[in-house]
Design an enzyme around this catalytic site. Sequence first.
Site, PDB file in Angstrom:
ATOM      1  N   GLU A 333       2.227  -6.435   6.902  1.00  0.00           N
ATOM      2  CA  GLU A 333       3.016  -7.513   7.503  1.00  0.00           C
ATOM      3  C   GLU A 333       4.381  -7.029   7.985  1.00  0.00           C
ATOM      4  O   GLU A 333       5.140  -7.773   8.599  1.00  0.00           O
ATOM      5  CB  GLU A 333       3.206  -8.652   6.484  1.00  0.00           C
ATOM      6  CG  GLU A 333       1.929  -9.433   6.162  1.00  0.00           C
ATOM      7  CD  GLU A 333       1.116  -8.828   5.019  1.00  0.00           C
ATOM      8  OE1 GLU A 333       1.252  -7.617   4.763  1.00  0.00           O
ATOM      9  OE2 GLU A 333       0.345  -9.577   4.385  1.00  0.00           O
ATOM     10  N   LYS A 445      -4.613  -1.950  -6.052  1.00  0.00           N
ATOM     11  CA  LYS A 445      -4.586  -0.977  -4.956  1.00  0.00           C
ATOM     12  C   LYS A 445      -5.056   0.386  -5.451  1.00  0.00           C
ATOM     13  O   LYS A 445      -4.378   1.051  -6.215  1.00  0.00           O
ATOM     14  CB  LYS A 445      -3.197  -0.879  -4.353  1.00  0.00           C
ATOM     15  CG  LYS A 445      -3.271  -0.365  -2.921  1.00  0.00           C
ATOM     16  CD  LYS A 445      -1.968  -0.512  -2.187  1.00  0.00           C
ATOM     17  CE  LYS A 445      -2.188  -0.474  -0.693  1.00  0.00           C
ATOM     18  NZ  LYS A 445      -0.954  -0.340   0.054  1.00  0.00           N
TER      19      LYS A 445
HETATM   20  P1  AMP Z   1      -0.551  -2.688   2.776  1.00  0.00           P
HETATM   21  O1  AMP Z   1      -0.317  -3.977   3.457  1.00  0.00           O
HETATM   22  O2  AMP Z   1      -2.001  -2.391   2.550  1.00  0.00           O
HETATM   23  O3  AMP Z   1       0.183  -1.583   3.451  1.00  0.00           O
HETATM   24  O4  AMP Z   1       0.036  -2.791   1.312  1.00  0.00           O
HETATM   25  C1  AMP Z   1       1.382  -3.135   1.065  1.00  0.00           C
HETATM   26  C2  AMP Z   1       1.619  -3.210  -0.418  1.00  0.00           C
HETATM   27  O5  AMP Z   1       1.380  -1.924  -1.015  1.00  0.00           O
HETATM   28  C3  AMP Z   1       3.013  -3.572  -0.815  1.00  0.00           C
HETATM   29  O6  AMP Z   1       3.250  -4.962  -0.750  1.00  0.00           O
HETATM   30  C4  AMP Z   1       3.071  -3.018  -2.238  1.00  0.00           C
HETATM   31  O7  AMP Z   1       2.416  -3.876  -3.148  1.00  0.00           O
HETATM   32  C5  AMP Z   1       2.258  -1.744  -2.118  1.00  0.00           C
HETATM   33  N1  AMP Z   1       3.143  -0.591  -1.833  1.00  0.00           N
HETATM   34  C6  AMP Z   1       3.391  -0.023  -0.642  1.00  0.00           C
HETATM   35  N2  AMP Z   1       4.228   1.027  -0.768  1.00  0.00           N
HETATM   36  C7  AMP Z   1       4.536   1.124  -2.078  1.00  0.00           C
HETATM   37  C8  AMP Z   1       5.367   1.996  -2.852  1.00  0.00           C
HETATM   38  N3  AMP Z   1       6.031   3.009  -2.320  1.00  0.00           N
HETATM   39  N4  AMP Z   1       5.449   1.757  -4.181  1.00  0.00           N
HETATM   40  C9  AMP Z   1       4.766   0.736  -4.753  1.00  0.00           C
HETATM   41  N5  AMP Z   1       3.964  -0.104  -4.092  1.00  0.00           N
HETATM   42  C10 AMP Z   1       3.846   0.080  -2.762  1.00  0.00           C
END
Ligand code: AMP
Length: 552
Positions: A333, A445
């Site tokens: 997003e 995740k």
């Molecule tokens: P996506 O939309 O699949 O890119 O996932 C985004 C989500 O991944 C975020 O809202 C977090 O929950 C998790 N996320 C992304 N980067 C990080 C990071 N460096 N550390 C921890 N969680 C992360």
Amino acid sequence: MTLMGRMMAEPLMISSLLEHAARHSGDAEIVSKRVEGDIHRTNWRELARRARQLAQALARLGCVAGNRVGTLAWNGYRHLEIYYGTSGSQLVCHTINPRLFPEQIAWIINDAEDRILCFDASFLPLVEKLAPLLKTVRHFVLMTSRAHMPADSAIPGLLCYDDLLAAEDGHYVWPRFDENTASSICYTSGTTGNPKGAVYSHRSTILHAYAAALPDAMNCSARDVILPVVPMFHVNAWGLPYASAIVGCKLVMPGPHLDGKSLYELFENEGVTFSAGVPTVWLGLLNYVKSNGLRFSSFKRTVIGGSACPPAMMKTLQQDYGIEVIHAWGMTELSPLGTLSKLTTRQLALPPEQQQRLLEKQGRAIYGIDMAVIDDQGRSLPWDGVSSGNLVVRGHWVLDKYFNIDKSPLVSVDGVPGWFPTGDVATIDADGFMQITDRSKDVIKSGGEWISSIDLENIAMAHPAVAEAAAISAAHPKWDERPLLVVVRRAGMALSREEMLAFYEGRIAKWQIPDDVVFVDEIPHTATGKILKLKLREQFANHRLPTAGAAG
Ligand code: AMP
């Protein structure tokens, strides 16, 4: 009376990125390791010509402004041509994650109403299976040359990508239109319920690419050789296909070859200086390099994000291999970049352990992103590094509404509307360094890919011997998180771990099946009857998954 600026209102067009790269860095190479395993070489000039041919070919197939073109493809030059050929001609590039369960892929393609589906040869069996379910797709295009076309296929009228391009002369002028026009769509399954589409615009994509290329962000330059390990179906490979056109650098595309050996060979043979990906891929590369006593000769820095970067991995890359690790946070997003951990001059004077602790946080917001942490009543919390709350953001490349969903997801902060709730829980310190501490959204995740806890729970609950089930994430050394299922058995009924796991076969993608099952007498609930996931995660914080030993 207001005095208006007297500057040109040039619309921000994605086609202008490509034409800039073609004109000013036309010779900069684009190297792709193809699905077939061979290395293909082109450059920005040639890529721009082929993207124009593609725009002509898509128009000939009947595409008109606003139509969606789906892709099921790895990182490679043809995929890049589709990025530019579609958006540039006012079509919308819809990258689809091939790792999802086939029914979910079909659902996404139908929701996006894709008119054309382009796919790599490795996805032919998948697309043959999906084709009867796809309601809007008029043409299926295999992204290959005539020589690699199958003799026969279950898909009637299957088209050859290279043939389509060869029929066009490339004399095409990119149209100019409103910069707020949709350029691409990416679905996220990191939410509850069905996947949701984030629709990017030309404007948001270019502003994001500008910011991504800045020194305190990804620091891209014409002198770099960039290898995006992050797939082009994960939020536009974090904007690198656009940022690399802005700076006009050499680009190296690994295709499906993401194992340690293949990546290392590409890094060395092509002189890669910069890369980006989720923690899991670095584990594979590091294992290969370590076990073969190898060194990197050109690789200087990498962005690691998508999941928290394990501190040990960061240290190994920095201390053993001299590679700068930039920990980043973002989401679909957000196009996706939100924060990156880069130190300021003052922080560079701090003792090394303090610097390290800062680098391990998710970092500072880049210009274009505004963030806040709020309590459950929407009140902003202090930036003191300890007050933990719901992380909300707003900015030039933050989602306003999901595709096909009218209800606004936005919330108010201190009574001011217009903030996007990320579903992450975080602290922000006085220097603006954000640190993710938990997640309020109910998803897991694993290796950078989402698994819905609710889907796992619904399947478990369909088993006659299950009274209640909760799926939570458990720490895993290779995948960061893996699903752990907590089950309360129905009174008087027997159910083993193996029986429970077998029940998932065929009901969900194999890699989404929980790694372990624990049986309990009861699951903690809130006063309103919702499962207390936070409490469960605490309870099983030290649970060792049987798969943990197999890491690496
Ligand atoms: P996506 O939309 O699949 O890119 O996932 C985004 C989500 O991944 C975020 O809202 C977090 O929950 C998790 N996320 C992304 N980067 C990080 C990071 N460096 N550390 C921890 N969680 C992360």
